[in-house]
Write a protein that holds these residues in place. Sequence first.
Motif, PDB file in Angstrom:
ATOM      1  N   PRO A 151     -90.206  44.333 107.868  1.00  0.00           N
ATOM      2  CA  PRO A 151     -90.178  42.903 107.561  1.00  0.00           C
ATOM      3  C   PRO A 151     -88.778  42.433 107.162  1.00  0.00           C
ATOM      4  O   PRO A 151     -87.951  43.218 106.679  1.00  0.00           O
ATOM      5  N   GLY A 152     -88.546  41.155 107.372  1.00  0.00           N
ATOM      6  CA  GLY A 152     -87.283  40.548 106.979  1.00  0.00           C
ATOM      7  C   GLY A 152     -87.502  39.083 106.651  1.00  0.00           C
ATOM      8  O   GLY A 152     -88.542  38.501 106.971  1.00  0.00           O
ATOM      9  N   MET A 153     -86.515  38.459 106.012  1.00  0.00           N
ATOM     10  CA  MET A 153     -86.656  37.058 105.608  1.00  0.00           C
ATOM     11  C   MET A 153     -85.279  36.431 105.477  1.00  0.00           C
ATOM     12  O   MET A 153     -84.363  37.043 104.898  1.00  0.00           O
ATOM     13  N   ASP A 154     -85.118  35.234 106.026  1.00  0.00           N
ATOM     14  CA  ASP A 154     -83.926  34.457 105.725  1.00  0.00           C
ATOM     15  C   ASP A 154     -83.912  34.166 104.238  1.00  0.00           C
ATOM     16  O   ASP A 154     -84.941  33.863 103.646  1.00  0.00           O
ATOM     17  N   LYS A 155     -82.750  34.280 103.624  1.00  0.00           N
ATOM     18  CA  LYS A 155     -82.664  34.097 102.176  1.00  0.00           C
ATOM     19  C   LYS A 155     -83.230  32.744 101.759  1.00  0.00           C
ATOM     20  O   LYS A 155     -82.888  31.700 102.317  1.00  0.00           O
ATOM     21  N   GLN A 156     -84.158  32.785 100.793  1.00  0.00           N
ATOM     22  CA  GLN A 156     -84.751  31.569 100.251  1.00  0.00           C
ATOM     23  C   GLN A 156     -84.003  31.173  98.978  1.00  0.00           C
ATOM     24  O   GLN A 156     -83.876  31.980  98.055  1.00  0.00           O
ATOM     25  N   ILE A 157     -83.507  29.956  98.939  1.00  0.00           N
ATOM     26  CA  ILE A 157     -82.807  29.455  97.762  1.00  0.00           C
ATOM     27  C   ILE A 157     -83.618  28.304  97.184  1.00  0.00           C
ATOM     28  O   ILE A 157     -83.779  27.265  97.825  1.00  0.00           O
ATOM     29  N   LEU A 158     -84.161  28.508  95.990  1.00  0.00           N
ATOM     30  CA  LEU A 158     -85.007  27.519  95.336  1.00  0.00           C
ATOM     31  C   LEU A 158     -84.242  26.862  94.205  1.00  0.00           C
ATOM     32  O   LEU A 158     -83.434  27.491  93.525  1.00  0.00           O
ATOM     33  N   SER A 159     -84.515  25.586  93.999  1.00  0.00           N
ATOM     34  CA  SER A 159     -83.891  24.873  92.889  1.00  0.00           C
ATOM     35  C   SER A 159     -84.961  24.160  92.075  1.00  0.00           C
ATOM     36  O   SER A 159     -85.953  23.677  92.616  1.00  0.00           O
ATOM     37  N   GLY A 160     -84.784  24.174  90.771  1.00  0.00           N
ATOM     38  CA  GLY A 160     -85.691  23.497  89.852  1.00  0.00           C
ATOM     39  C   GLY A 160     -84.888  22.909  88.708  1.00  0.00           C
ATOM     40  O   GLY A 160     -83.663  22.775  88.797  1.00  0.00           O
ATOM     41  N   VAL A 161     -85.567  22.578  87.630  1.00  0.00           N
ATOM     42  CA  VAL A 161     -84.886  22.004  86.472  1.00  0.00           C
ATOM     43  C   VAL A 161     -84.090  23.101  85.770  1.00  0.00           C
ATOM     44  O   VAL A 161     -84.653  24.073  85.279  1.00  0.00           O
ATOM     45  N   ASN A 162     -82.746  22.953  85.749  1.00  0.00           N
ATOM     46  CA  ASN A 162     -81.842  23.886  85.068  1.00  0.00           C
ATOM     47  C   ASN A 162     -81.962  25.320  85.575  1.00  0.00           C
ATOM     48  O   ASN A 162     -81.741  26.277  84.818  1.00  0.00           O
ATOM     49  N   GLN A 163     -82.322  25.514  86.855  1.00  0.00           N
ATOM     50  CA  GLN A 163     -82.450  26.874  87.351  1.00  0.00           C
ATOM     51  C   GLN A 163     -82.301  26.924  88.870  1.00  0.00           C
ATOM     52  O   GLN A 163     -82.552  25.939  89.570  1.00  0.00           O
ATOM     53  N   THR A 164     -81.860  28.066  89.358  1.00  0.00           N
ATOM     54  CA  THR A 164     -81.845  28.372  90.784  1.00  0.00           C
ATOM     55  C   THR A 164     -82.400  29.785  90.979  1.00  0.00           C
ATOM     56  O   THR A 164     -82.266  30.640  90.097  1.00  0.00           O
ATOM     57  N   ARG A 165     -83.016  30.018  92.131  1.00  0.00           N
ATOM     58  CA  ARG A 165     -83.597  31.318  92.426  1.00  0.00           C
ATOM     59  C   ARG A 165     -83.307  31.681  93.882  1.00  0.00           C
ATOM     60  O   ARG A 165     -83.401  30.833  94.760  1.00  0.00           O
ATOM     61  N   GLU A 166     -82.946  32.928  94.102  1.00  0.00           N
ATOM     62  CA  GLU A 166     -82.689  33.427  95.443  1.00  0.00           C
ATOM     63  C   GLU A 166     -83.624  34.600  95.723  1.00  0.00           C
ATOM     64  O   GLU A 166     -83.778  35.491  94.895  1.00  0.00           O
ATOM     65  N   MET A 167     -84.247  34.601  96.922  1.00  0.00           N
ATOM     66  CA  MET A 167     -85.143  35.679  97.324  1.00  0.00           C
ATOM     67  C   MET A 167     -84.730  36.212  98.681  1.00  0.00           C
ATOM     68  O   MET A 167     -84.385  35.438  99.577  1.00  0.00           O
TER      69      MET A 167
END
Length: 231
Positions: A143-159
């Motif tokens: 399996p593979g995935m294009d990097k997911q970059i999430l943004s929220g209140v005062n935070q960022t997340r990369e998967m």
Amino acid sequence: MKQVLRITTLLASLSLTIAGVTSAQAQDSGMYISFKGAKAFSLRSTFDPTGGVPTDSYDLDFKNEWAASSSIGQRLNEYLRIEAELGYLVNTVDKMSSDTVTISGSGGGNVHSSYIMASVLADLPLTDQITAFVGGGIGAAKPGMDKQILSGVNQTREMEIEDQYVFAWKLTGGLSYEMYENTHLFADYTYFQTADFDVKQKSTVSGIPFQNTLETNLSTHMIGLGLRYDF
């Protein structure tokens, strides 16, 4: 679309290469090759944390799913055959959601998997030209995935998914029609599933970095159409 054409061309070239290498010694041996394209309908994937923080889970819904594969097989008798299959599945991320955190933005992209399967298939002739078949297989998926970059209140997340191979299996059934001597058009349904695999997540919350691991799998229904040539 360019990616679809590249993968399709690669798999078609593989089939032609196999045919060229084996045709001389495969006459009347029961060997065959096939090529198939499929519309996929992937089920929602849930990303569950296995440790560390944050402890949020995510749900991914998909769109524009497709798959392509090429196989080489051997007929054992009138009713049984075995085959090896190389395939590629692509799911475009439509929506990512969570019950515990508000996601105001994501990177989109694809969740995809290459796979190789060893299958056993049973044929049931219905007429001189039409045959029903059913079977199943086991193998490995990458399996593979294009990097997911999430943004929220005062935070960022990369998967993202690191390189790994996991167990995969399928069940399939369909109908084939002998259009010409040794050339069959077939349509089939396949259920494909991988074992759980890891997704790495890096987060920054109010300037503080965190890292944890999520776990998910891929489950997909496929409706395929293909060609098989018997040597």
